[in-house]
Design a protein around this motif. Structure first.
Motif, PDB file in Angstrom:
ATOM      1  N   GLN A 126       7.891   2.438  -5.789  1.00 29.44           N
ATOM      2  CA  GLN A 126       6.760   3.316  -6.064  1.00 29.44           C
ATOM      3  C   GLN A 126       5.441   2.546  -6.093  1.00 29.44           C
ATOM      4  OE1 GLN A 126       7.401   5.688  -9.558  1.00 29.44           O
ATOM      5  NE2 GLN A 126       5.386   6.629  -9.504  1.00 29.44           N
ATOM      6  N   ASP A 127       5.490   1.265  -6.492  1.00 30.28           N
ATOM      7  CA  ASP A 127       4.268   0.457  -6.607  1.00 30.28           C
ATOM      8  C   ASP A 127       4.046  -0.450  -5.402  1.00 30.28           C
ATOM      9  OD1 ASP A 127       3.345   1.182  -9.313  1.00 30.28           O
ATOM     10  OD2 ASP A 127       5.280   0.355  -9.915  1.00 30.28           O
ATOM     11  N   ARG A 128       4.959  -0.461  -4.461  1.00 32.79           N
ATOM     12  CA  ARG A 128       4.888  -1.404  -3.346  1.00 32.79           C
ATOM     13  C   ARG A 128       3.579  -1.273  -2.564  1.00 32.79           C
ATOM     14  NH1 ARG A 128       8.479  -4.427  -0.078  1.00 32.79           N
ATOM     15  NH2 ARG A 128       7.813  -4.535   2.103  1.00 32.79           N
ATOM     16  N   ASP A 129       3.202  -0.047  -2.211  1.00 30.22           N
ATOM     17  CA  ASP A 129       2.006   0.155  -1.397  1.00 30.22           C
ATOM     18  C   ASP A 129       0.736  -0.291  -2.116  1.00 30.22           C
ATOM     19  OD1 ASP A 129       2.531   0.879   1.189  1.00 30.22           O
ATOM     20  OD2 ASP A 129       2.632   3.016   0.799  1.00 30.22           O
ATOM     21  N   ARG A 164       0.587  -4.129  -2.212  1.00 25.82           N
ATOM     22  CA  ARG A 164       0.226  -4.677  -0.906  1.00 25.82           C
ATOM     23  C   ARG A 164      -1.255  -4.440  -0.610  1.00 25.82           C
ATOM     24  NH1 ARG A 164       3.478  -5.256   3.470  1.00 25.82           N
ATOM     25  NH2 ARG A 164       2.346  -3.639   4.610  1.00 25.82           N
ATOM     26  N   ALA A 165      -1.745  -3.244  -0.948  1.00 29.57           N
ATOM     27  CA  ALA A 165      -3.160  -2.946  -0.726  1.00 29.57           C
ATOM     28  C   ALA A 165      -4.046  -3.845  -1.594  1.00 29.57           C
ATOM     29  CB  ALA A 165      -3.439  -1.474  -1.011  1.00 29.57           C
ATOM     30  N   ALA A 186       3.833 -14.199  -1.082  1.00 28.19           N
ATOM     31  CA  ALA A 186       4.389 -12.898  -1.479  1.00 28.19           C
ATOM     32  C   ALA A 186       4.559 -11.977  -0.274  1.00 28.19           C
ATOM     33  CB  ALA A 186       3.489 -12.240  -2.523  1.00 28.19           C
ATOM     34  N   LEU A 187       3.563 -11.928   0.602  1.00 26.82           N
ATOM     35  CA  LEU A 187       3.652 -11.077   1.790  1.00 26.82           C
ATOM     36  C   LEU A 187       4.664 -11.633   2.792  1.00 26.82           C
ATOM     37  CD1 LEU A 187      -0.123 -10.189   2.313  1.00 26.82           C
ATOM     38  CD2 LEU A 187       1.691  -8.700   1.463  1.00 26.82           C
ATOM     39  N   ASP A 193       6.082   1.267   5.007  1.00 25.67           N
ATOM     40  CA  ASP A 193       4.901   0.486   4.623  1.00 25.67           C
ATOM     41  C   ASP A 193       3.680   0.897   5.441  1.00 25.67           C
ATOM     42  OD1 ASP A 193       6.230  -0.962   2.725  1.00 25.67           O
ATOM     43  OD2 ASP A 193       6.566  -2.718   3.990  1.00 25.67           O
ATOM     44  N   ARG A 194       2.540   0.956   4.783  1.00 32.58           N
ATOM     45  CA  ARG A 194       1.287   1.223   5.496  1.00 32.58           C
ATOM     46  C   ARG A 194       0.748  -0.073   6.088  1.00 32.58           C
ATOM     47  NH1 ARG A 194      -1.792   5.034   0.981  1.00 32.58           N
ATOM     48  NH2 ARG A 194      -0.203   6.664   0.867  1.00 32.58           N
ATOM     49  N   ALA A 195       0.047   0.066   7.212  1.00 34.75           N
ATOM     50  CA  ALA A 195      -0.554  -1.107   7.844  1.00 34.75           C
ATOM     51  C   ALA A 195      -1.607  -1.713   6.921  1.00 34.75           C
ATOM     52  CB  ALA A 195      -1.169  -0.725   9.180  1.00 34.75           C
TER      53      ALA A 195
END
Length: 281
Positions: free
Chosen positions: A105-108, A111-112, A144-145, A154-156
């Motif tokens: 739920q927090d991944r995006d 990453r942002a 991390a990435l 995943d969003r770009a």
């Protein structure tokens, strides 16, 4: 006033329960034995309702507590990212990386957040020369990435104008990433996955892109002087206006590329294993 209303509500509820349990069965059934049987069934039903309500309360509390814990971790990590000490900031990055690993739920948003930090901290900081170490927090974000494989949902990432000259960032997966005007001069990007990425005007001078997947990537007007592209996949990649002087294209299949001219190919390093596109002007 609220206190009295609360006690009044409790009293009314107990009174209603008393009437339901002791008086209503007599009124309805008249026979004391039937009334007792009814009370037994009512007791079982009330026990089930109370147990269900308790379980529901426990489950709701568990999820609320977990949500609060995630929010607290995220806020504490963000607070660390504001520290003037890069080591403390790196600790905040690692806390977010752990959250990204166990919370889909927090991944995006994690990453942002990483992308925001890279854009802000690397574009506003003094330019590092190839071989010069990145600050601890930037290095922690790259790790991390790199260690988080791309997922279909995943969003770009928006990494426009990020400056990471000389950075070691091999095997990272950034499909569709927005990388226009990035500075990856001298960076180690072996095996990087940039399918469909936008690298317009990217600085890739002397970058090591051996084994990279650049399928469908936009490399228009990029500076790839001296870049190593051996073993890379470039079908569908758009090289229109790219500077390829001294770029190592030995063994690369260029037949399905876009915008690649004879002059560009002649300026690069090729060999007998390089598969050339149809002649273009």
């Amino acid at each position: 006033m609220r206190r009295w209303l609360g006690w009044g509500g409790i009293g009314a509820g107990l009174t209603g329960l008393f009437w339901l349990y002791f008086k209503v069965p007599i009124w309805l059934l008249h026979d004391p034995k039937d009334a007792d049987a009814f009370r037994g069934q009512l007791t079982t039903l009330l026990g089930f309702v109370i147990a269900s309500a308790t379980a529901l309360f426990g489950i709701t509390k568990y999820y609320l507590d977990r949500e609060k814990q995630r929010t607290d971790i995220f806020n504490a990590a963000i607070a660390n990212l504001g520290s003037p000490d890069p080591v403390i900031r790196a600790g905040g990055v690692r806390a977010l990386a752990r959250m990204m690993a166990y919370s889909a739920q927090d991944r995006d948003r994690v990453r942002a957040t990483f992308a925001d930090i890279l854009r802000h901290r690397t574009t506003s900081a003094e330019r590092l020369e190839p071989g010069q170490e990145q600050p601890s927090d930037i290095s922690a974000i790259l790790t991390a990435l790199q260690e988080a494989p791309h997922l279909p949902e995943d969003r770009a990432l928006n990494l426009r104008s990020v400056r990471l000259p000389g950075a070691p960032w091999p095997d990272v997966e950034l499909p569709g990433a927005l990388l226009a005007r990035v500075d990856f001069a001298g960076a180690t990007l072996r095996g990087i996955m940039l399918v469909g990425a936008d690298l317009d005007q990217a600085v890739l001078t002397n970058a090591d892109l051996a084994g990279a997947d650049l399928h469908g990537a936009r490399l228009t007007r990029s500076r790839m002087v001296g870049a190593i592209l051996t073993g890379s996949r470039v079908d569908g990649a758009d090289f229109t206006g790219a500077a390829l002087n001294g770029a190592d294209l030995r063994g690369v299949d260029l037949r399905a590329t876009i915008g690649l001219t004879s002059a560009q190919i002649d300026s690069a390093k090729t060999d007998s294993d390089t598969q050339l596109p149809e002649p273009r002007n």
